[in-house]
Design an enzyme around this catalytic site. Structure first.
Site, short mmCIF file in Angstrom:
data_model
loop_
_atom_site.label_atom_id
_atom_site.label_comp_id
_atom_site.label_asym_id
_atom_site.label_seq_id
_atom_site.Cartn_x
_atom_site.Cartn_y
_atom_site.Cartn_z
CG HIS A 254 36.74 36.75 37.02
ND1 HIS A 254 38.09 36.47 37.14
CD2 HIS A 254 36.14 35.54 36.83
CE1 HIS A 254 38.29 35.18 37.04
NE2 HIS A 254 37.13 34.58 36.85
CB SER A 255 37.18 35.16 40.70
OG SER A 255 37.67 34.26 41.66
CG PHE A 256 39.93 38.85 44.96
CD1 PHE A 256 39.92 38.54 46.32
CD2 PHE A 256 40.45 40.07 44.56
CE1 PHE A 256 40.40 39.45 47.25
CE2 PHE A 256 40.94 40.97 45.48
CZ PHE A 256 40.91 40.66 46.83
N GLY A 257 37.37 39.76 42.42
CA GLY A 257 36.85 41.09 42.14
C GLY A 257 35.37 41.21 42.46
N GLY A 258 34.64 40.12 42.27
CA GLY A 258 33.24 40.13 42.66
C GLY A 258 33.07 40.25 44.16
#
Length: 294
Positions: free
Chosen positions: A101-105
């Site tokens: 998700h977001s940064f994790g992506g």
């Protein structure tokens, strides 16, 4: 699939915390949360996903229940990519899916496709060295370490090799050990290679007068196996000349990479003249601080 278990995976600075859903026999899916979030980011989603997968949501270092990095260590994208590799290794996963998700992506995207080869090697090299670091440092005789040093640095003469080893080794009962940290064995551990666009941007910000002394028979690349590829070095020099103009002094001298040690007199007069020149203006690093150009 609302039930989950908590995991704590050991890392050199402490542990990475994670939570897992489903059977360990299912195909693994590693879930990467956003910046300043944590593994609970997936609490609502994972119960709605197919039940025949094994979902593990990790807390990145400094997030959630994971350990903080030690003082002096920075949080950066590469470190988080490394954490992904650590978790996969700890769980003995050879293949997995990533869900971010977001940064994790972004972290996941670096891991899958866009991580440069040298950065991937750096991560693998670091993990290997951490295993080796449990072993005692290798002990050499004075003659053996000098021979090895000269063999690895063909541009170094024996006198200068001994000079470097005076400060680069520690005497022990049966010989000497190297002082250098094993982790800096690869250039990737000491240099953050940048694109040409980034280099040009940095050069445009350079205010100081600059002296570049190039040994005619010196190296052209920090990776010596790539030394025949001289074009990147020529690009950097041409960019310095075009941007700095009269603020750049470029001098070629006969000699090799260690000319400042092997034939120090050849460069001493050039450096001395530069330091004494009246039009040399120190470059400002921070407000109120200056650095001598060299």
């Amino acid at each position: 699939m609302g039930l989950f278990s908590e995991l704590r995976l050991a890392v050199p600075w402490g542990h990475i915390a994670a939570k897992a859903w489903g059977s360990q026999h299912g195909f693994p899916v590693l879930c990467l949360h956003g910046w300043l979030d944590n593994a609970n980011s997936f609490d609502k989603l994972i119960p709605l996903l197919p039940k025949d997968f094994y979902y593990v949501a990790m807390d990145f270092g400094g997030h959630g229940l994971s350990s903080h990095y030690g003082p002096g260590l920075s949080y950066n994208l590469l470190n988080f990519v490394s954490e992904v590799r650590r978790v996969a290794a700890a769980l003995k996963w050879n293949r997995l899916s990533l869900m971010g998700h977001s940064f994790g992506g972004g972290v996941g995207g670096m891991e899958i496709e866009n991580l440069l080869i040298y950065k991937r090697k750096l991560i693998e090299h670091t993990l290997q060295l951490e295993e080796l670091s449990q072993k005692p440092a290798r002990v050499f005789s004075q003659e053996e370490i000098l021979h090895r040093s000269l063999q690895n640095n063909s541009h170094l003469n024996e006198e200068c090799g001994n000079l470097l080893l005076q400060r680069g080794t520690t005497q022990v009962a049966t010989g000497v050990t190297l002082n250098s940290d094993r982790r800096i064995g690869l250039p990737e551990n000491s240099f953050d290679f940048i694109s040409r666009e980034q280099f040009e941007h940095f050069i445009l910000k350079l205010q100081a007068h600059t002296l570049v002394i190039k040994a005619i028979h010196g190296y052209y690349d920090v990776r010596r196996e790539n030394d025949a590829k001289k074009e990147p070095a020529f690009f950097a020099l041409d960019k310095l000349k075009s941007v700095l103009k009269e603020r750049l002094q470029f001098v070629e001298v006969p000699g090799n990479h260690y000319i400042h040690m092997n034939s120090s007199h050849q460069v001493a007069s050039i450096v001395s003249s530069f330091l004494r020149s009246r039009d040399r203006v120190p470059g400002q690093l921070y407000p109120g601080a200056t650095e001598t150009s060299h």
